[in-house]
Structures are given as structure tokens and as C-alpha cells.
Design a protein around this motif. Structure first.
Motif, PDB file in Angstrom:
ATOM      1  N   UNK A 158      11.101   1.997  -5.903  1.00 25.74           N
ATOM      2  CA  UNK A 158       9.276   2.671  -5.887  1.00 25.74           C
ATOM      3  C   UNK A 158       8.558   2.140  -6.671  1.00 25.74           C
ATOM      4  N   UNK A 159       9.292   1.964  -8.289  1.00 27.52           N
ATOM      5  CA  UNK A 159       8.251   1.456  -9.036  1.00 27.52           C
ATOM      6  C   UNK A 159       7.840  -0.201  -8.868  1.00 27.52           C
ATOM      7  N   UNK A 160       8.814  -0.860  -8.541  1.00 25.92           N
ATOM      8  CA  UNK A 160       8.565  -2.135  -8.136  1.00 25.92           C
ATOM      9  C   UNK A 160       7.365  -2.269  -6.872  1.00 25.92           C
ATOM     10  N   UNK A 161       7.518  -1.356  -5.919  1.00 24.22           N
ATOM     11  CA  UNK A 161       6.514  -1.257  -4.852  1.00 24.22           C
ATOM     12  C   UNK A 161       5.225  -1.119  -5.429  1.00 24.22           C
ATOM     13  N   UNK A 162       4.939  -0.297  -6.225  1.00 25.83           N
ATOM     14  CA  UNK A 162       3.788   0.226  -6.919  1.00 25.83           C
ATOM     15  C   UNK A 162       3.332  -1.044  -7.462  1.00 25.83           C
ATOM     16  N   UNK A 163       4.083  -1.759  -8.329  1.00 25.01           N
ATOM     17  CA  UNK A 163       3.626  -2.864  -9.042  1.00 25.01           C
ATOM     18  C   UNK A 163       3.271  -4.053  -8.231  1.00 25.01           C
ATOM     19  N   UNK A 164       4.051  -4.514  -7.295  1.00 24.30           N
ATOM     20  CA  UNK A 164       3.676  -5.333  -6.421  1.00 24.30           C
ATOM     21  C   UNK A 164       2.228  -5.208  -5.583  1.00 24.30           C
ATOM     22  N   UNK A 165       2.122  -4.024  -5.164  1.00 23.88           N
ATOM     23  CA  UNK A 165       1.061  -3.663  -4.237  1.00 23.88           C
ATOM     24  C   UNK A 165      -0.320  -3.723  -5.039  1.00 23.88           C
ATOM     25  N   UNK A 166      -0.107  -3.320  -6.226  1.00 24.25           N
ATOM     26  CA  UNK A 166      -1.547  -3.244  -7.118  1.00 24.25           C
ATOM     27  C   UNK A 166      -1.744  -4.826  -7.552  1.00 24.25           C
ATOM     28  N   UNK A 167      -0.731  -5.669  -8.091  1.00 24.25           N
ATOM     29  CA  UNK A 167      -1.339  -6.873  -8.151  1.00 24.25           C
ATOM     30  C   UNK A 167      -1.558  -7.882  -6.750  1.00 24.25           C
ATOM     31  N   UNK A 168      -1.086  -7.465  -5.749  1.00 21.79           N
ATOM     32  CA  UNK A 168      -1.545  -8.250  -4.438  1.00 21.79           C
ATOM     33  C   UNK A 168      -2.880  -7.677  -4.248  1.00 21.79           C
ATOM     34  N   UNK A 169      -3.471  -6.444  -4.211  1.00 21.14           N
ATOM     35  CA  UNK A 169      -4.605  -6.280  -4.087  1.00 21.14           C
ATOM     36  C   UNK A 169      -5.650  -6.986  -5.177  1.00 21.14           C
ATOM     37  N   UNK A 170      -5.114  -6.968  -6.192  1.00 23.66           N
ATOM     38  CA  UNK A 170      -5.902  -7.705  -7.461  1.00 23.66           C
ATOM     39  C   UNK A 170      -6.429  -9.130  -7.211  1.00 23.66           C
TER      40      UNK A 170
ATOM     41  N   UNK B 287       2.841 -23.712 -11.661  1.00 23.73           N
ATOM     42  CA  UNK B 287       2.025 -22.741 -12.989  1.00 23.73           C
ATOM     43  C   UNK B 287       1.996 -21.439 -12.507  1.00 23.73           C
ATOM     44  N   UNK B 288       2.567 -21.011 -11.390  1.00 22.54           N
ATOM     45  CA  UNK B 288       2.401 -19.487 -11.026  1.00 22.54           C
ATOM     46  C   UNK B 288       3.114 -18.233 -11.636  1.00 22.54           C
ATOM     47  N   UNK B 289       4.432 -18.595 -12.373  1.00 24.37           N
ATOM     48  CA  UNK B 289       5.541 -17.655 -12.371  1.00 24.37           C
ATOM     49  C   UNK B 289       4.651 -16.867 -13.968  1.00 24.37           C
ATOM     50  N   UNK B 290       4.255 -17.215 -14.593  1.00 27.58           N
ATOM     51  CA  UNK B 290       3.937 -16.804 -15.993  1.00 27.58           C
ATOM     52  C   UNK B 290       2.741 -15.710 -15.491  1.00 27.58           C
ATOM     53  N   UNK B 291       1.804 -16.043 -14.560  1.00 29.19           N
ATOM     54  CA  UNK B 291       0.880 -15.116 -14.223  1.00 29.19           C
ATOM     55  C   UNK B 291       1.428 -13.799 -13.390  1.00 29.19           C
ATOM     56  N   UNK B 292       2.233 -14.291 -12.446  1.00 29.99           N
ATOM     57  CA  UNK B 292       3.023 -13.258 -11.711  1.00 29.99           C
ATOM     58  C   UNK B 292       3.695 -12.371 -12.498  1.00 29.99           C
ATOM     59  N   UNK B 293       4.409 -13.110 -13.442  1.00 30.02           N
ATOM     60  CA  UNK B 293       5.357 -11.767 -14.326  1.00 30.02           C
ATOM     61  C   UNK B 293       4.654 -10.997 -15.287  1.00 30.02           C
ATOM     62  N   UNK B 294       3.481 -11.698 -15.820  1.00 31.52           N
ATOM     63  CA  UNK B 294       2.693 -10.741 -16.805  1.00 31.52           C
ATOM     64  C   UNK B 294       1.850  -9.743 -16.071  1.00 31.52           C
ATOM     65  N   UNK B 295       1.319 -10.068 -15.072  1.00 30.76           N
ATOM     66  CA  UNK B 295       0.549  -9.090 -14.208  1.00 30.76           C
ATOM     67  C   UNK B 295       1.500  -7.890 -13.676  1.00 30.76           C
ATOM     68  N   UNK B 296       2.689  -8.261 -13.161  1.00 27.75           N
ATOM     69  CA  UNK B 296       3.465  -7.310 -12.724  1.00 27.75           C
ATOM     70  C   UNK B 296       3.940  -6.369 -13.764  1.00 27.75           C
ATOM     71  N   UNK B 297       4.337  -6.999 -14.957  1.00 29.51           N
ATOM     72  CA  UNK B 297       4.707  -6.342 -16.205  1.00 29.51           C
ATOM     73  C   UNK B 297       3.714  -5.497 -16.556  1.00 29.51           C
ATOM     74  N   UNK B 298       2.482  -5.752 -16.665  1.00 32.02           N
ATOM     75  CA  UNK B 298       1.513  -4.957 -17.039  1.00 32.02           C
ATOM     76  C   UNK B 298       1.202  -3.689 -16.203  1.00 32.02           C
ATOM     77  N   UNK B 299       1.201  -3.851 -14.554  1.00 30.39           N
ATOM     78  CA  UNK B 299       1.373  -2.829 -13.818  1.00 30.39           C
ATOM     79  C   UNK B 299       2.512  -1.900 -14.067  1.00 30.39           C
TER      80      UNK B 299
END
Length: 389
Positions: A99-111, A4-16
């Protein structure tokens, strides 16, 4: 691993991703009455945001996303974001997309790391959706798409136990565990070390439903409290004022997942030493693996659900550069370890002519034309839109 993880991963990375794009588009926009034909206006910004959000919350795409399934490789997921970023008139080169993907992933990892309770990952997701709804408040049709996704989230996750949310959090942390990209905002706020690892706080509100540490209670065999012992903690903990709201409209209380780019400041990313060392032994095996077919099916389903808006008429997409100059972008592409780039997805599908034809059809529909070097259409001035990122 939670299915059940994929929707949360996609939506949060997309938001960032939307936070980053919106901040830079606003910074570069010119008032409509003063803008030349080739200059960016707020109307153009809204068009880009609307196109991407419409694609991101496509009904068929969401239906596929919410089906229980395991997380697939970073490269497979990255391909989906690459298509999503090109759902409007913007075009990003490989280095800029990295670079864009790096910013997205690190922001959500921190959260995810800072969530007080595993269940609070849902509040982080709702913070992202609330901000996305604010981007499109003048587009009721798109708002309905986002609200429908909110209802799907509530229906899917409201009945899960604390243990199931803990498994989701674990799955996310496993996905992020080898990513240690340094981000200037985190470094300046002293929440990230120079090796790319985050600094976890030892003070602040404790999770809702828990008590401030510092007291040990002892009970007898009847369950009666017989002794109390206090001890000194290393932090300054407080009780939370209230629990965040899980309703469609409400105070989330938790600030994780809100827009950290709302205050304009430059954001740079740097490959940490540990990531460079990791790259030397993290190279993917090019021999087809048992998950190859499933990963191909996964991409075909997800990409098949995306509806890409192509520029109409003689309009061409404009190239978006996340670096200060073209030379800096080219250098970033050359110096980034091949194992940490997402250019190629190695999937062996030669024995699947039917699936190959289906993917060819899908990718053909998603194909975007490269801007002509001599074109002078709107957006030519956007080469340095994300200079500050």
C-alpha cells in the motif's frame, strides 16, 4: 531508454515515502512530558526520519545510484525500498508495504505527467530534497549528505539537453504505464478517474520559454512574417511568471513534488479494474532471462551500499500497519493479484556461487528480527499509524 533515470526515480519515490511516514507519525505523536513509556513521541518520530534519511543518502549507495545504468524491474527496485523502509525501528507487513509503495508510485507518476517541460522533473526532485532537508534541519551531519546529493544532481543533469530530458521523461512514463491505482486524494480533487487514469489539465501556465497558444504565424522564404491567424483554444492558458530556480537554495516556482500530505486528510488506495485485467496477462515468465544476472548484480551493489540501523539492546522493532485493522490488512494481502505483488524476485543464480555468497552476506546484515508477540515496547500503539492512508 535513458541510463540517467534511476537517481531521479529513486529520490522522488523516496521523498514521497518520507512524506507519508512523517504525516502519520506527526498525527500520532504525544507530547514527551505526557507520553507513557509505550507511547510515540516527537523524539521517536525524528529518530525514525533521521535513520531512514541517513540510509537513503548513504555516500556509497549514492555513488552506485548515480552510475549510468538502465532501469531494472519493478520488483528489483521495490526490494530496495523495502530495505529502506526498515532502516529504523519500523516493521511493515507485506500488504502494508504494498500500500505504501502504491501511494509513492502514483504520486510521482502524477508529477511526471504534469511536468510542463521534461527538464522540470529536476525541479520536482529539488522540491523533494528541499522538504527532506526540512525534516532533518536539526541534524547538520545528515543535511550535509543531502546537500552532497544535490550537488551530484546538479553536476549530472545541468549539462543535459532538452532531448535527453525528454528521453528521461519517456523512460519514467514507460516504467509507470501499467500502474493505475486509485488514490482518494486524487479522486477527491478530480485529477484521477475511477479507472485509475489521471486527468490532464487544459488550462494554467504554459512551459517556461513558450508562448500562449492561439496564434499562427506564417513566413515567406526569406524568413519574414507575412500573415497572422488567430484560433480559439480549449483552455485558459497564461504565461509563467518566472522560471523555477535550479540552485541549492531558491524558489522552485513549480509546486509538483511538494508535500501533499501537509494538510491532514485520509488517503485510500484501490485496485482499478484495468489493473486487475492487466494482471491476468502481465505475469512474469519464471524462465530465467538474460537480464537475470545483471539484475542480481544491480541488487547486490545497491543493497551492499545500504547501512541499516538495527535496534540496540533489548529494543525490538514495532510493526506498522497501513490499514484500519489487522483483518483488513490480511484481506488486502489475499485479494491483491499475485502478479502485482512484490513478494518474490525470481532470479536464477545457482551457477554463481561467488555472487550468491556475497548476496547472502549482504542480506544477512540487513536481516531484521520480527517483533515478539508478547513484547510491550514502545510503538505497540502504532499498529494503526497509517489508518488514514
Amino acid at each position: 531508454m535513458s541510463a540517467r533515470t534511476l537517481p531521479l526515480l529513486f529520490l522522488n519515490l523516496g521523498g514521497e515515502m518520507l512524506y507519508i511516514l512523517d504525516q502519520r507519525l506527526r498525527a500520532q505523536s504525544i507530547p514527551g512530558d505526557k507520553a507513557r513509556k509505550d507511547e510515540w513521541t516527537d523524539v521517536d518520530r525524528k529518530r525514525v526520519m533521521n535513520d531512514i534519511i541517513t540510509t537513503m543518502f548513504n555516500k556509497k549507495f549514492m555513488e552506485e545510484l548515480f552510475k549510468p545504468q538502465e532501469l531494472y524491474s519493478k520488483k528489483a527496485l521495490r526490494t530496495v525500498y523495502d530495505r529502506l523502509a526498515h532502516a529504523s525501528i519500523m516493521r511493515l507487513n507485506q500488504a502494508s508495504m504494498d500500500k505504501l509503495y502504491d501511494l509513492m508510485t502514483m504520486a510521482f507518476k502524477y508529477q511526471v505527467l504534469l511536468c510542463p517541460r521534461p527538464k522540470d522533473i529536476l525541479l520536482v526532485t529539488f522540491n523533494h530534497l528541499d522538504a527532506i532537508k526540512d525534516f532533518i534541519r536539526d541534524a547538520p551531519g545528515i543535511l550535509n549528505q543531502v546537500d552532497e546529493t544535490f550537488r551530484q544532481l546538479t553536476e549530472t543533469y545541468s549539462c543535459l539537453s532538452a532531448g535527453e530530458f525528454q528521453l528521461i521523461r519517456q523512460t519514467l512514463l514507460i516504467f509507470f504505464q501499467d500502474m493505475h491505482i486509485r488514490v482518494s486524494i486524487f479522486l477527491k480533487d478530480k485529477v484521477q478517474n475511477s479507472n485509475g487514469r489521471f486527468v490532464l489539465p487544459i488550462s494554467g501556465p504554459v512551459p517556461w520559454g513558450t508562448e500562449v497558444p492561439g496564434l499562427i504565424r506564417m513566413f515567406n522564404h526569406n524568413g519574414d512574417e507575412v500573415k497572422r491567424t488567430e484560433f480559439t483554444t480549449g483552455g485558459n492558458y497564461v504565461l509563467p511568471q518566472r522560471e523555477g530556480s535550479f540552485d541549492l537554495y531558491g524558489d522552485r516556482v513549480l509546486k509538483l513534488g511538494t508535500n501533499m500530505y501537509s494538510v491532514s486528510r485520509p488517503v485510500e488506495t484501490h485496485m482499478s479494474g484495468s489493473s486487475k485485467n492487466l494482471a491476468s496477462h502481465a505475469k512474469e515468465n519464471i524462465v530465467p532471462n538474460p537480464l537475470a544476472k545483471e539484475e542480481l548484480n544491480f541488487l547486490a551493489r545497491l543493497l551492499g551500499g545500504l547501512e541499516i540501523q538495527k535496534p540496540g539492546g533489548s529494543e525490538t522493532g514495532f510493526r506498522l500497519n497501513l490499514f484500519t485493522t489487522d483483518e483488513e490488512e490480511e484481506n488486502a494481502a489475499l485479494t491483491r493479484p499475485e502478479e502485482l505483488s512484490y513478494k518474490v524476485i525470481n532470479i536464477e543464480a545457482t551457477q554463481e556461487p561467488g555472487r550468491r555468497a556475497e548476496l547472502s552476506r549482504i542480506m544477512g546484515e540487513l536481516e531484521v528480527a520480527e517483533p515478539r508477540p508478547g513484547s510491550a515496547g514502545k510503538g505497540e500503539e502504532l499498529l494503526a499509524l497509517m489508518d488514514g492512508l
